[in-house]
Scaffold this motif. Sequence first.
Motif, PDB file in Angstrom:
ATOM      1  N   GLY A  54      41.882  29.865 -10.624  1.00 53.59           N
ATOM      2  CA  GLY A  54      43.259  29.414 -10.462  1.00 53.59           C
ATOM      3  C   GLY A  54      44.114  30.238  -9.527  1.00 53.59           C
ATOM      4  O   GLY A  54      45.334  30.059  -9.483  1.00 53.59           O
ATOM      5  N   ALA A  55      43.506  31.142  -8.764  1.00 55.80           N
ATOM      6  CA  ALA A  55      44.296  31.992  -7.869  1.00 55.80           C
ATOM      7  C   ALA A  55      43.453  32.476  -6.695  1.00 55.80           C
ATOM      8  O   ALA A  55      42.230  32.474  -6.741  1.00 55.80           O
ATOM      9  CB  ALA A  55      44.849  33.191  -8.629  1.00 55.80           C
ATOM     10  N   LEU A  56      44.157  32.875  -5.664  1.00 53.82           N
ATOM     11  CA  LEU A  56      43.540  33.608  -4.561  1.00 53.82           C
ATOM     12  C   LEU A  56      44.078  35.025  -4.622  1.00 53.82           C
ATOM     13  O   LEU A  56      45.271  35.233  -4.857  1.00 53.82           O
ATOM     14  CB  LEU A  56      43.924  32.987  -3.219  1.00 53.82           C
ATOM     15  N   VAL A  57      43.214  35.977  -4.455  1.00 54.71           N
ATOM     16  CA  VAL A  57      43.631  37.372  -4.434  1.00 54.71           C
ATOM     17  C   VAL A  57      43.098  37.993  -3.151  1.00 54.71           C
ATOM     18  O   VAL A  57      42.086  37.567  -2.598  1.00 54.71           O
ATOM     19  CB  VAL A  57      43.144  38.159  -5.671  1.00 54.71           C
ATOM     20  N   ALA A  58      43.811  39.000  -2.693  1.00 54.53           N
ATOM     21  CA  ALA A  58      43.405  39.676  -1.471  1.00 54.53           C
ATOM     22  C   ALA A  58      43.787  41.138  -1.576  1.00 54.53           C
ATOM     23  O   ALA A  58      44.671  41.511  -2.351  1.00 54.53           O
ATOM     24  CB  ALA A  58      44.082  39.034  -0.264  1.00 54.53           C
ATOM     25  N   GLU A  59      43.107  41.924  -0.765  1.00 50.51           N
ATOM     26  CA  GLU A  59      43.408  43.343  -0.698  1.00 50.51           C
ATOM     27  C   GLU A  59      43.370  43.763   0.760  1.00 50.51           C
ATOM     28  O   GLU A  59      42.566  43.280   1.547  1.00 50.51           O
ATOM     29  CB  GLU A  59      42.386  44.142  -1.500  1.00 50.51           C
ATOM     30  N   THR A  60      44.276  44.665   1.102  1.00 44.78           N
ATOM     31  CA  THR A  60      44.286  45.263   2.429  1.00 44.78           C
ATOM     32  C   THR A  60      44.790  46.698   2.290  1.00 44.78           C
ATOM     33  O   THR A  60      45.294  47.083   1.233  1.00 44.78           O
ATOM     34  CB  THR A  60      45.155  44.453   3.424  1.00 44.78           C
ATOM     35  N   HIS A  61      44.641  47.435   3.347  1.00 47.19           N
ATOM     36  CA  HIS A  61      45.086  48.826   3.330  1.00 47.19           C
ATOM     37  C   HIS A  61      46.029  49.106   4.495  1.00 47.19           C
ATOM     38  O   HIS A  61      46.206  50.257   4.897  1.00 47.19           O
ATOM     39  CB  HIS A  61      43.883  49.769   3.349  1.00 47.19           C
ATOM     40  N   THR A  62      46.621  48.039   5.017  1.00 47.11           N
ATOM     41  CA  THR A  62      47.583  48.162   6.097  1.00 47.11           C
ATOM     42  C   THR A  62      48.633  47.065   5.999  1.00 47.11           C
ATOM     43  O   THR A  62      48.332  45.965   5.540  1.00 47.11           O
ATOM     44  CB  THR A  62      46.894  48.101   7.478  1.00 47.11           C
ATOM     45  N   LEU A  63      49.838  47.398   6.416  1.00 47.99           N
ATOM     46  CA  LEU A  63      50.904  46.398   6.540  1.00 47.99           C
ATOM     47  C   LEU A  63      51.402  46.335   7.982  1.00 47.99           C
ATOM     48  O   LEU A  63      52.497  45.856   8.242  1.00 47.99           O
ATOM     49  CB  LEU A  63      52.071  46.715   5.590  1.00 47.99           C
TER      50      LEU A  63
END
Length: 150
Positions: free
Chosen positions: A40-49
């Motif tokens: 029921g969701a999408l999740v994401a991870e990053t280490h920069t903005l």
Amino acid sequence: MIYSVDVDIRAAVRDTEVTDRVADAMSNVFPDAELTHEDGALVAETHTLDAFSDVLHEQEILDTARRVFLDNATDDGFSFSLKKQAAFEGVVNFAVGESDELGEIDVEVRVREPDVETFIDYVAPETDEGRPVDPVREYGDRFDPEDAEY
């Protein structure tokens, strides 16, 4: 600037939504994030903005972003929500108040290096009449104060 952050991004995918469109919305504003599907969701991870910060600069909404970040800051980081529909168009529109009918993209930023306020200064620097006060972020090592147009 050298920094160390973990950015967790989450968006519920409603029954009436196309998962790929929600994924596109997330990728449009966080192109460096690695997306995964959960129930029921999408999740994401990053280490920069950095790419996200570039959009804030382009849209000239640094003051708004800074206010949202500081209003939601803790000792460990800050959080904010974006409207999905705007993100699908590659536009940053902060979700405040009541939830949008399509829902939001929720972002949690944990800052390890430097401190939270310094990282917020990097992503959304203070401005003077709409121009970033810290021109080094804008021009990097190429910055020469004598060449600046204010």
